[in-house]
Write a protein that holds these residues in place. Sequence first.
Motif, PDB file in Angstrom:
ATOM      1  N   GLN A   1      -8.817   4.396  -2.174  1.00 19.05           N
ATOM      2  CA  GLN A   1      -8.290   4.356  -0.806  1.00 19.05           C
ATOM      3  C   GLN A   1      -9.417   4.437   0.214  1.00 19.05           C
ATOM      4  O   GLN A   1      -9.386   3.773   1.250  1.00 19.05           O
ATOM      5  N   LEU A   2     -10.408   5.262  -0.086  1.00 21.45           N
ATOM      6  CA  LEU A   2     -11.505   5.395   0.879  1.00 21.45           C
ATOM      7  C   LEU A   2     -12.267   4.082   1.008  1.00 21.45           C
ATOM      8  O   LEU A   2     -12.598   3.650   2.119  1.00 21.45           O
ATOM      9  N   VAL A   3     -12.514   3.447  -0.142  1.00 15.80           N
ATOM     10  CA  VAL A   3     -13.219   2.166  -0.081  1.00 15.80           C
ATOM     11  C   VAL A   3     -12.365   1.149   0.675  1.00 15.80           C
ATOM     12  O   VAL A   3     -12.876   0.381   1.508  1.00 15.80           O
ATOM     13  N   ALA A   4     -11.061   1.181   0.428  1.00 13.63           N
ATOM     14  CA  ALA A   4     -10.191   0.260   1.142  1.00 13.63           C
ATOM     15  C   ALA A   4     -10.266   0.511   2.646  1.00 13.63           C
ATOM     16  O   ALA A   4     -10.282  -0.435   3.449  1.00 13.63           O
ATOM     17  N   LEU A   5     -10.323   1.775   2.997  1.00 18.16           N
ATOM     18  CA  LEU A   5     -10.464   2.099   4.428  1.00 18.16           C
ATOM     19  C   LEU A   5     -11.728   1.493   4.998  1.00 18.16           C
ATOM     20  O   LEU A   5     -11.715   0.888   6.074  1.00 18.16           O
ATOM     21  N   PHE A   6     -12.804   1.665   4.263  1.00 22.54           N
ATOM     22  CA  PHE A   6     -14.053   1.099   4.767  1.00 22.54           C
ATOM     23  C   PHE A   6     -13.948  -0.406   4.875  1.00 22.54           C
ATOM     24  O   PHE A   6     -14.460  -1.017   5.817  1.00 22.54           O
ATOM     25  N   VAL A   7     -13.301  -1.027   3.896  1.00 24.03           N
ATOM     26  CA  VAL A   7     -13.165  -2.481   3.947  1.00 24.03           C
ATOM     27  C   VAL A   7     -12.388  -2.875   5.201  1.00 24.03           C
ATOM     28  O   VAL A   7     -12.759  -3.817   5.923  1.00 24.03           O
TER      29      VAL A   7
ATOM     30  N   VAL B   1      -3.667   4.527   4.149  1.00 19.43           N
ATOM     31  CA  VAL B   1      -4.306   3.212   4.200  1.00 19.43           C
ATOM     32  C   VAL B   1      -3.311   2.175   4.703  1.00 19.43           C
ATOM     33  O   VAL B   1      -3.673   1.272   5.481  1.00 19.43           O
TER      34      VAL B   1
ATOM     35  N   TYR C   1     -17.733  11.140   1.559  1.00 21.20           N
ATOM     36  CA  TYR C   1     -18.052   9.877   2.217  1.00 21.20           C
ATOM     37  C   TYR C   1     -18.547  10.100   3.626  1.00 21.20           C
ATOM     38  O   TYR C   1     -18.357   9.268   4.484  1.00 21.20           O
TER      39      TYR C   1
ATOM     40  N   ASP D   1      -9.826  16.542  -3.504  1.00 19.33           N
ATOM     41  CA  ASP D   1      -9.035  16.010  -4.622  1.00 19.33           C
ATOM     42  C   ASP D   1      -9.873  15.951  -5.888  1.00 19.33           C
ATOM     43  O   ASP D   1      -9.366  16.182  -6.969  1.00 19.33           O
TER      44      ASP D   1
ATOM     45  N   ARG E   1     -14.648  16.798  -0.806  1.00 13.87           N
ATOM     46  CA  ARG E   1     -13.667  16.162  -1.672  1.00 13.87           C
ATOM     47  C   ARG E   1     -12.752  17.253  -2.201  1.00 13.87           C
ATOM     48  O   ARG E   1     -13.118  18.022  -3.078  1.00 13.87           O
TER      49      ARG E   1
ATOM     50  N   LEU F   1      -8.761   8.809  -5.066  1.00 11.81           N
ATOM     51  CA  LEU F   1      -8.869   8.585  -3.620  1.00 11.81           C
ATOM     52  C   LEU F   1     -10.020   7.674  -3.263  1.00 11.81           C
ATOM     53  O   LEU F   1     -10.043   7.118  -2.169  1.00 11.81           O
ATOM     54  N   ASP F   2     -10.962   7.532  -4.176  1.00 11.16           N
ATOM     55  CA  ASP F   2     -12.079   6.649  -3.861  1.00 11.16           C
ATOM     56  C   ASP F   2     -11.601   5.248  -3.552  1.00 11.16           C
ATOM     57  O   ASP F   2     -12.137   4.576  -2.670  1.00 11.16           O
TER      58      ASP F   2
ATOM     59  N   PHE G   1       0.833  -1.196   0.000  1.00  8.54           N
ATOM     60  CA  PHE G   1       0.000   0.000   0.000  1.00  8.54           C
ATOM     61  C   PHE G   1       0.871   1.250   0.000  1.00  8.54           C
ATOM     62  O   PHE G   1       0.628   2.201  -0.748  1.00  8.54           O
TER      63      PHE G   1
ATOM     64  N   ASN H   1      -8.695  -5.538  -1.190  1.00  8.58           N
ATOM     65  CA  ASN H   1      -8.183  -4.215  -0.867  1.00  8.58           C
ATOM     66  C   ASN H   1      -7.014  -3.843  -1.767  1.00  8.58           C
ATOM     67  O   ASN H   1      -6.885  -2.706  -2.202  1.00  8.58           O
TER      68      ASN H   1
END
Lengths: 853, 491, 193, 119
Positions: free
Chosen positions: D78-84, C57, C156, C149, C147, D75-76, C49, D55
């Motif tokens: 990464q954000l989805v990965a965060l949620f996962v 992340v 979200y 970016d 957002r 970034l979406d 990552f 992820n």
Amino acid sequence: MEPASTLPTLLMWAWLLPLISFVAILFFGKHMGPHGKGAAYLATVAIVGAGLLSFTALFGVWLPNHPLADAAHASDPLHGNHGIPDDSHNGSHSDAPTSAGKHAHRAYHGATDGGALRNTQRDAQLALNIQPVALLAEHGSLAEHGSLNDSQAHANNKTPPYYNGDFYTLAAFGPLKLSIGYYIDSLTVAMFCMVALIASCVHFYAIGYMHDELHEFTDSEVTLADGQPLKRPGRYHRFFQYLSLFCFSMFGIVIAGNMAMVFVFWELVGICSYFLIGFYIERKTASTAANKAFIVNRVGDFGMLIGMMALWSSLGTFSFGDTKDADGKFTERGIFSLLRTAENDYHLKPAGDMAFEGHRIMPTDSDGEVQSGDSDNRAGQWLLLVAGVGIFCGCVGKSAQFPLHVWLPDAMEGPTPVSALVHSATMVAAGVYLAGRFFPVFSPEVLLVIAYTGCITLVIAATIAITATDIKRVLAYSTVSQLGYMMLALGLGGWVAGMFHLFTHAFFKSLLFMCSGSVIHGVHTNDMTEMGGLRKKMPVTAYTMLVGCLAIIGAGIPLSTIGFSGYYSKDAIIEQAFSFADLNPVHWPLKWAPVAGALITAFYMFRLWYMTFAGKPRNQHRYDHAHESPRVMTLPLVVLAVFALGIGWTVPGTSLKVTNLLEQSRPVGTLATTHGELLPSLVLPDEHRSHEWEFRKPAGIAAFATAALGLLLATVVYLWRFLNPDELKQRFRSIHAVFWNKWWFDEIYGALIVAPGLLLAKWITKFDLGIIDSIIHGTAATCKGGAKVVDAVLDRTLVDGSANGMARGTWDLGLWLRKIQTGSLRQYVMLLVISTVLLFAAASYLQQIIPGQ
Amino acid sequence: MAQFLENLTLFGVRVCPWPWLAYGIAGLVHIGLIINLVAVGALIFIWLERKISGRIQDRLGPTRVGGKFGWLQTLADGIKLLTKEDLMPNGADGLLFKIAPYISFCAAISAFIAIPFAGGAYPWIAQHLNVGVFFVLAVLGLEVFGVILAGYSSASKWSLFGAMREAAQVVSYEVPLGLCAVVPVLLAGSMDMVVIGDIQAGLFTNWLVFHDPFTFIIFWVFVTCATASVNRAPFDLAEAESELVAGFHTEYSGLRWSFFFMAEYGSMFSVSILASILFLGGWHGPFPITSWLGLGGETGTAGWGLAQVLGLANVLLKGTIGVCIMMWIRWTVPRLRIDQVMATCLKYCTPIAAVMFLGATCWHYKLPNKNFFGLQNYPPGVYEVHEGWDAQGVETTDPPNDPPTYKNKLAGESSQPRSASQVTWDKTTILASHSLNSKLRTSPTTGTGAGSPPHSKKRIATRRERSMLISTTTNGLRGIRSILISVGGSC
Amino acid sequence: MEGIYWPSVFFLLFGGIACAFAVAVLFSKNIVRMAFYLVISLAATAGLFFLAGADFVGAMQLMIYVGGTLVLLVFGVMLTSQERFVEMKSDAGDWVIGIFAGGALLVVLIWAAFSIPAWQGMDAAEANAVAVKKTVTPIAMGLLGFRVDAPDRSGYFFPFEIVSVHLLVVLVGAAYLARAKRKTTSANLATGD
Amino acid sequence: MPYFPLANILTEPVGAAHYVVVGAILFTCGVLCMATKRNALGILMGIELVLNGANLNFIAFGSRYLRNDANTLGLDGQLVALFVIVLAAAEAAVALAIVLNFYNNHDSIDVDRADQLHG
């Protein structure tokens, strides 16, 4: 201080404080202090706070911005226009009805400073009573002028200064706006002060009076099935909760800016009185009395609704005051200014739509036989009559006027502080207040109805009070009688007199009630036949009550300005009656009824005082146990006694007095002699006319003489015992029976209304059970039979068959699929993987074999 | 370090002809320094602990080895441990048993990677991470892994119980610890420890512990939780001698055992330094002596070096004092029961920390840039969020004639030979991060890409980052936005 | 050494570690060692990552997965660590089917991955030109609904709140499920069972 | 046939495909873990592996270093990965609770014993 913003704010908070207290007690009352004692303090603090705010509004905002009459004539819009003759109206009133010769009163002709002169005279006369002879002479000379000139020459009074607006708009349906608004004039502010002051005293008093409720309360008047008196937890905080709501509701009526809001708070007052009268709900009498009060009030409110509908449908607004924008232009006109327009010299004239609406209710009356006014106008007048009488119906109910007076004496079942509040400042005052507030809407015919209602009420109630032995019941009928006085005064055109009597009466009646409560608290009985001689045991109560009695009979030095508060107001009413009867000799009962009432009032009040406080104890046991009430109860008595003595006085060195304050909010267009449209012979005199010596002298002498006579009679019978009351009772048995049985009103209502109502209900029940029910049962049976047929033919074969078939198919499928479900997690995962791979493979293969990709 | 090596020339010859060599050497130097710090630190701390416990218990402690204070006692212990037999129980899981102490030790050391020892524009830090606080907390949480493995693989009930307690305890205490650490992050608007330390420059009133009452309280919660999370008394349930013999390291001996101890003292040291950086000014002393003396100035000068050394001394001193306080607590307070430990965390520390976090947020919202003493002397840069986006979310483009910055040089855009004194610093570079990624990606090109012109306007735009100045001196909507952005920056 | 592209080398390193230890997880019989290998695999994934520019992340992966989830996992392992559960063997048949199915899946996936040219990666110059961008603040702002970016994409905030509530519910539920059951029968009490 | 650029992997940047391959391996290992392990905790670990593989894909498709065109998730990803990750933590907590409950009731963590739902 900008009154337009500060007044509503101050009064709004004064209004809301009791609500806050109510809500707080509602939720936390039980937990406020030991046994909810904190609730009393909270409610008291709230009402005292409201009082402080009200007095701040009066002395801090209203009076500085609206100086009383003497201070600044020119700046006051009310008085300012007296000096300005309105020539343009001379012509329009030249055909005014007859009896011009009798209108030998102030006639102000153009160029002189007549207005200022008159004001000076009047104020001097009211305040100091200087040289009545000289004044008489001047009046005489003026009267000659008046006979030369047209009597109607002087201009009508304009709309009084007021502030109105909306706190919050609840809803707007087209033009109809339902809002929480305010309409503040000096009457509003004064009412706030009066209500808050009396309610504060009542709260303080109740802290002491209701202390029984702090612990478990044994209600000796309720006997349970086992013969034991009822024991229940105390409802101390509940009482103060209701009191707070009561005050909030009354404030709401007073501050209300439109009819709808008045009606809402009107009903709130009703429900509060219901709660409080039925406070000892376990007592049958109390719950019955509460129901009676509520139901009787509903009758009046029905009429009020009709009146409101009549006004709304023809005027299209509920608002009292005009709404103006920043430039002073009207954006929305209120009821008063719609009915009394400046073009019309502020005389009552039906608005444009009223004629049309009037035709609906008076279709046959379009061919009018009276020459004055066209037919449309007459129709409008009829509608005004309907509206006025309708509104007044509400007042009749609330203020316990004949024929709806029956609930008020029964309201004695509530705790005495409630009686003090209901009978003085809140419930019954609401009716008179509303009648005063709607005064500009009432046509002379309506006023005549009001006057006769008040007249009948005052006499009947006074006669009943003579024979009553329950101390509170005497006071209750006295209240009814005094309310009759107020209504009579309003009906005779004496707006200030009526409202003034409302104020003075509020103070001395609350004083009397709280004194009686103190007596009851001391001797534990309501029955005057068991009292006597209590003067020595409870001196404070006795002498404050004496002050109250003197105030209610209007004790004072005749033809002077020295007297108890009742002296001013009652004399003003009698003067108005004399003035009215002078112009309308036909209505002579209206002249003599208040005089007779004064006699009876003096008699029964001192009968009460003597029976209670003077003479020898009739019940030694009770006498021995009697005691003066605690200070928290006597202190309000003294305060109220001071007010009962002096509320009618002028504050020395100033022109501050209640009548002057009320004069500031005199309703628009009531300072002129007017004539009935439907009853052309009816003449409604200008109120200021009654202050003339011509009427003052006989009225003052009559009032004093009757009061003194009544007092003497009471003294003879009940103090000196020259005449034995029991013998009198025997001798006048039939009259006593009439009075003792309250003119059989309850029985008549029972026979005329309640019994036929029950009978009708019984018939309707029979109709319901016999005819309607049988129809329904028959229909049901038919449906049932049809359903059985459908069930057998359709449902069981077709529907059930298909459903069962599907179920069987599903069952078989499930049995087959069951083999796949092994319950093993790992097999499922494996199946997933394999099927994914197969799907991938299939998709790829399909992609290759499908052409056109 | 790496940049320095990369550009270092001796006698006209570049010392490191390949960038990867420079990075390699720099990495080795960092690793050596850190391992030395932990190992030597552990030596000193063990001696210190014995002395302190002795004094607290009214005795002298070690006196023999190495002279008057017995200062070589730990060395002697170490030699003794080295010579001990390396035992392993029969039922043990060999691989895990052997590897567990190293996991703990590595985790303890790794935490030092992201800890700065002196701040400024060119901080003394092994790896300048812009998520530094986060990283340190994450790595400290890893230490428990070694303990658990040790407890499990020892095949001993005592060890297993110790490991279970440790797991429960550390996992629970990470929550309040994180909550406490978020507060300085919130106030600084950054998770970069260099930034957090540098905003506390000046008098000691600027230390975040004195920022407002909430931070003052939360500092003590942090101390409590940190003590618990490094498994020290009174929270040392995992090795409770009275109940569990020695807990998770019952079966360990010799060097492996000493690794556990080095890990423990290393992590004590690291959380103490963390506390000092987050709350106690980090490398800034209570009085700004360096600025009074006129030290600092241009990077690379002697004054600057002296100031950095002073800062280093500050950090080490504060860390040592923190460790000493932990020892003091250990020898003063009796050990809690496990339920008391959990209750302390769940019933007290977590709610208090949460409420204090809320309070600090409100303070920051209502009184931005003001501390408890009513002073307003935080550097204005504290409340700026520097990113490549402006408030509307639009990427900003640079004026073409911006001076070259650290970022540009890092990216190898500028062809001029750089010496440290020539580098122009601006505020943004304080926060400029050079993550692992950026270094890996850009460093190989520095040699070859020299002199190549900027590729496109877009590239310039993305490379250069503009500061987004959020005014926090006004309340209202902008104040809310500043809170949002600082919370966002701290998340 | 000059031609070596270092990010690729680190990718190979981390990816290799991740894959190797994932396979080790698969083939290990001992449950605790499986957990240990899993930790290493996940930590290497976190390295991947970082390498892909998702440093936040990655840090989250370290903190939550490696620090949190696996601690929970090991905790569970220990609670159930009796000899008979530590090593539980599966059928050989399962293994055979599994290897075939999994191998097929792997082949399908790899084949799919490389069949898209856009996924093949850039050349070195192009990759070097990519701007370094920090992700922490944009992610945090994204979670708060802004957002920065990509202003045209949605924030979200709502999912973030839902996930927060979800976590709370899950943790309460888990605590409820795993709570110690009281033995209520008097027989148990009498025997001290 | 797709092109497998394994030859010059040391000298060229990797692409999303390489990440996807690693993700696929993790995924497959996870799936096989789920399919072959009898230990409930092993299955949990398989789930974690599967989630990580997914992820990795999200991160890869969102990374501008691997695929710098307009179609990246940005970034979406990464954000989805965060949620996962967060949901995986929650899922692990619940799953562990279930496993512990299962253990309490059945004295075993063998998923093959958990077949009361068989048809």
